[in-house]
Design an enzyme around this catalytic site. Sequence first.
Site: not given
Ligand code: NAI
Length: 460
Positions: A438, A183
């Site tokens: 609508h 995200v």
């Molecule tokens: P995330 O865990 O959602 O995504 C991290 C991504 O990095 C994953 O898709 C993973 O596969 C990838 N990754 C890991 N190691 C890697 C590597 N070596 N090379 C390439 N890719 C790699 O964490 P994120 O996006 O940092 O978000 C943290 C938290 O904050 C989450 O729980 C998210 O839901 C929350 N959040 C929610 C938002 C919203 O509701 N709109 C906005 C921002 C954050």
Amino acid sequence: MAAYEYDITVIGGGPGGYVAALKAAVEGRRVCIVEKGSLGGVCLNEGCIPTKTLIRTANLLHEIKRAGDFGLEGVDAGAVTVSMPKLQERKAQVVRRLVGGVRSLLRGRGVTLVEGAASFVDAHSIDAGGKRITSEYIIIATGSRALIPSFIKTEGKNRILTSREALELDALPSSMAVIGGGVVGVEFAYLFNKLGCKVTVIELMEHLLPMVDEEVSGLARKRLEKEGVVVHTGAKVRLVKDNSVFFEKGGAETSVAAECVLSAVGRTPDTEGLKAAEIGIVFDRGAVMTDESLRTNIPNIFAVGDVNGRSMLAHTASHEGLLAVEAICGGTGKMDYGKIPSCIYLEPEIACIGLTEKQARERHKNVKVGRFPMAANGKSLVEGDTEGMVKVIVEGELSEILGVHIYAVHATDLIAEIALALTTEATAEEIIRTVHPHPTISEAVPEAFMAALGKAVHCT
Ligand code: NAI
């Protein structure tokens, strides 16, 4: 019974903590809240609210560029530029206003605010900036911080930002390499690309946004690529050398050079300095372990929000805050983590809840899927963005709603209806029987359920 200074003390003033404190005050308890930084936590200060404020400007810029499509003449879109300092000023104003709002709500409800870092002395007392506080119950709501994992090695002179620093930029970088297509990675890629920066996203899994239904995340990926974002999936980042990101993809090593690198590979619960383990609180992979009532292994101590590592979302934190206080007051409510909506602020927006189609097929024999394309929805046409769909996943025999994934204008506002449906266990038929106004985007929801049951009216 020992006499405690407070009935309930909350550590951390983010959306989990401040909501818990307010609820406790509403229930007539003597409440204290301890905050070491700014009230509102990550959400208000360096997460949800600032990101969405910047995205609002990016979307406005995009709309101005399309003014001609809406019949407006004389708009010199080429002359419009983004002033990052002014954008930062607007963001700061929005944040200030909301943080001030939290402060006055707490004051209005008679909650004592102690500014300082808290650490446990024992199960009923904490030290907060040199002050000893005793409390019958304690709620830990200390949140999380961005993680730069150790498996990503760095060499040379890097400019690696976390989301926190990326939100503070007062000059737009010409290019950015984003590690992680979750995200944070995708929302920032969208934002900076729209503002005029050249963005490359590098994601480990085969799909961007691994938690979203693949069909929907695939549509969002196509749109991002069409708008100029370069996306690498199935790509494992190993090294950042200066500002070049080296990754392995399909057995070969590739690299992307950029002016700066955004690390968006997850967050980790923040319990630094809390001394929670010292008083015997049990952790699971860095997160404070809780039961469904948010109680830790120590019966008078609860943990809500990112720190319990269950679902790192602001609305989860607030809900957990309410539930923890209810549990303290004798309630029996439990968290149901399968019914929490997720929202991603792109254009159009993504909102989802429940199972993806893949997960549903793994768990249920009879799965029906319905789709309604936004191109067939009148309001989407009026809004000028007909991309996307409402996709619903239903259990075939009982019409139970298993999951809904929306990629559409205002999707984030539509998903609340489905959250209510899941909470009240409403069926697909009941959504279909509900009159939707609508012209609205919401009309696409019952249409998708009709399609799942083989009774589509407005699409074939
Ligand atoms: P995330 O865990 O959602 O995504 C991290 C991504 O990095 C994953 O898709 C993973 O596969 C990838 N990754 C890991 N190691 C890697 C590597 N070596 N090379 C390439 N890719 C790699 O964490 P994120 O996006 O940092 O978000 C943290 C938290 O904050 C989450 O729980 C998210 O839901 C929350 N959040 C929610 C938002 C919203 O509701 N709109 C906005 C921002 C954050």
